[in-house]
Design an enzyme around this catalytic site. Structure first.
Site, PDB file in Angstrom:
ATOM      1  N   ARG A  29       0.832  -1.216   0.000  1.00 17.85           N
ATOM      2  CA  ARG A  29       0.000   0.000   0.000  1.00 17.85           C
ATOM      3  C   ARG A  29       0.865   1.265   0.000  1.00 17.85           C
ATOM      4  NH1 ARG A  29      -0.536   4.655   2.501  1.00 17.85           N
ATOM      5  NH2 ARG A  29      -0.183   3.654   4.518  1.00 17.85           N
ATOM      6  N   ASP A  30       1.510   1.554   1.123  1.00 15.68           N
ATOM      7  CA  ASP A  30       2.324   2.772   1.223  1.00 15.68           C
ATOM      8  C   ASP A  30       3.467   2.733   0.213  1.00 15.68           C
ATOM      9  OD1 ASP A  30       3.547   5.083   2.105  1.00 15.68           O
ATOM     10  OD2 ASP A  30       4.214   4.270   4.011  1.00 15.68           O
ATOM     11  N   HIS A 221       6.250   4.404  12.597  1.00 16.53           N
ATOM     12  CA  HIS A 221       6.361   4.360  11.137  1.00 16.53           C
ATOM     13  C   HIS A 221       7.470   5.333  10.736  1.00 16.53           C
ATOM     14  CE1 HIS A 221       4.186   3.930   7.105  1.00 16.53           C
ATOM     15  NE2 HIS A 221       5.083   4.869   6.867  1.00 16.53           N
ATOM     16  N   HIS A 223      10.706   6.772   8.447  1.00 19.77           N
ATOM     17  CA  HIS A 223      11.286   6.868   7.108  1.00 19.77           C
ATOM     18  C   HIS A 223      12.784   7.075   7.238  1.00 19.77           C
ATOM     19  CE1 HIS A 223       7.439   7.930   4.615  1.00 19.77           C
ATOM     20  NE2 HIS A 223       7.309   6.829   5.313  1.00 19.77           N
ATOM     21  N   CYS A 254       9.366   8.991  -0.514  1.00 19.64           N
ATOM     22  CA  CYS A 254       8.417   9.935   0.067  1.00 19.64           C
ATOM     23  C   CYS A 254       8.231  11.092  -0.886  1.00 19.64           C
ATOM     24  CB  CYS A 254       8.909  10.458   1.412  1.00 19.64           C
ATOM     25  SG  CYS A 254       7.807  11.720   2.067  1.00 19.64           S
ATOM     26  N   ASN A 263      10.328   4.801   3.057  1.00 23.70           N
ATOM     27  CA  ASN A 263       9.996   3.851   4.113  1.00 23.70           C
ATOM     28  C   ASN A 263      11.200   3.022   4.565  1.00 23.70           C
ATOM     29  OD1 ASN A 263       7.105   4.194   4.376  1.00 23.70           O
ATOM     30  ND2 ASN A 263       6.948   3.378   2.294  1.00 23.70           N
TER      31      ASN A 263
HETATM   32 MG    MG Z   1       5.522   5.573   4.849  1.00 21.10          MG
END
Ligand code: MG
Length: 315
Positions: A29-30, A221, A223, A254, A263
């Site tokens: 997804r991300d 979460h 990065h 990102c 990520n």
């Molecule tokens: Mg992310």
């Protein structure tokens, strides 16, 4: 200590860390929503199956946002039924009541809403103020809970914001509490532009605890934009956090930071956790093979250091 197999770290446990960590895998997804190339639905389904085969137990599958907003995930209705039988948790993103309707129609049992800790990002991502966005989520979360659906609340820009700079901790605490108060089962604290450092992470976690948000309800979460993701993860583990988001192969740059690195890569995370003797259930070799396979579909090598080291990928 134990003797490592080739391609695995030596296990040297550290004191006062959790025995087990649940990895919330966000690559499908991300990761894919931030990749330029479109991936065929069948390839996404195969990716999710391979991630499950590698031992990941929570795999965020897709997003029920309007297809115009995120064309990379416009096939959510086609994809979700293809993977529904995979025996893992398959959370999906829902931006609003319409997204929740679509997810519930396909029998999703876990959903996630996405809020912002800053006004600038709320405006950019949701075209609303922070409080207007919260007001939009409240009935979505209430309805999901009434349907016995697990709800995760993503919170973006918890440490820094590309327009506003450093984000005051009290601002993050306020929105976190609002998400918990409306019924979210867990939070995911996002360092969307990757600027956090370890003591900042621990400070935020402590202040959340002081305001009544338990560590057990908090996922992180991170990065890797500034190379801090694993250091920040270790800081969170030291605080007692046991849910960590990561993206297989480091998928997904990102869009708000002009860097290839977004990520935290799941492989990099698993290498560290395995070395610390923390159980994740993940087979690093299988996971790496999956990311190499996906890199082939995307036409560019994985940015994960561990994937590179284990696969001798050409750069
Ligand atoms: Mg992310």
């Amino acid at each position: 200590m134990s003797t490592p197999a080739l391609g695995l770290p030596m296990v040297v446990p550290a004191p006062d860390l959790p025995a087990r960590v649940r990895i919330h895998e966000v690559g499908a997804r991300d990761g894919l929503q931030n990749e330029k190339g479109a991936v065929p639905t069948e390839v996404k389904a195969e990716f999710i199956r391979r991630l499950a085969d590698a031992g990941l137990t929570t795999i965020e599958a897709t997003s029920f946002v309007h297809p115009q907003w995120v064309p990379q995930l416009a096939d959510a209705e086609q994809l979700f039924p293809l993977v529904r039988d995979v025996p893992v948790e398959l959370p999906v993103l829902v931006p609003n009541a319409r997204g929740l309707d679509r997810a519930l129609a396909l029998n999703a049992t876990r959903v996630a809403v996405f809020a912002s800790a800053t006004e600038s990002f709320a405006k950019a991502n949701l075209n609303r103020t922070v409080d207007e966005a919260l007001a939009m989520f409240a009935p979505v979360v209430a309805r999901a809970k009434a349907e016995q659906v697990h709800v995760r609340g993503y919170l973006s820009m918890c440490f820094g914001d590309p327009w506003e700079g450093p984000v005051p901790i009290h601002q993050v605490v306020r929105v976190s509490k609002a998400l918990m108060d409306m019924g979210c089962d867990e939070l995911s604290l996002g360092d969307t532009i990757g600027v956090a450092t370890p003591a900042h992470v621990q400070d935020l976690l402590s202040q959340l605890n002081e305001e009544g948000v338990p560590t057990s309800a908090i996922g992180v979460h991170f990065h890797d934009t500034y190379g801090q993701a694993l250091a920040n993860t270790l800081a969170a583990l030291q605080h007692g956090v046991t849910t960590v988001d990561a993206s297989a192969g480091g998928l997904g740059g990102c869009p708000y930071a002009k860097s290839a690195t977004g990520n935290l890569a799941t492989e990099d995370l698993v290498w560290m956790l395995q070395g610390l003797g923390i159980d994740t259930g993940v087979d690093l070799g299988r996971l790496t093979a999956t990311s190499v396979w996906m890199a082939g579909h995307l036409g560019r090598p994985s940015p994960s250091r561990t994937v590179r080291a284990l696969s001798h990928q050409e750069q």
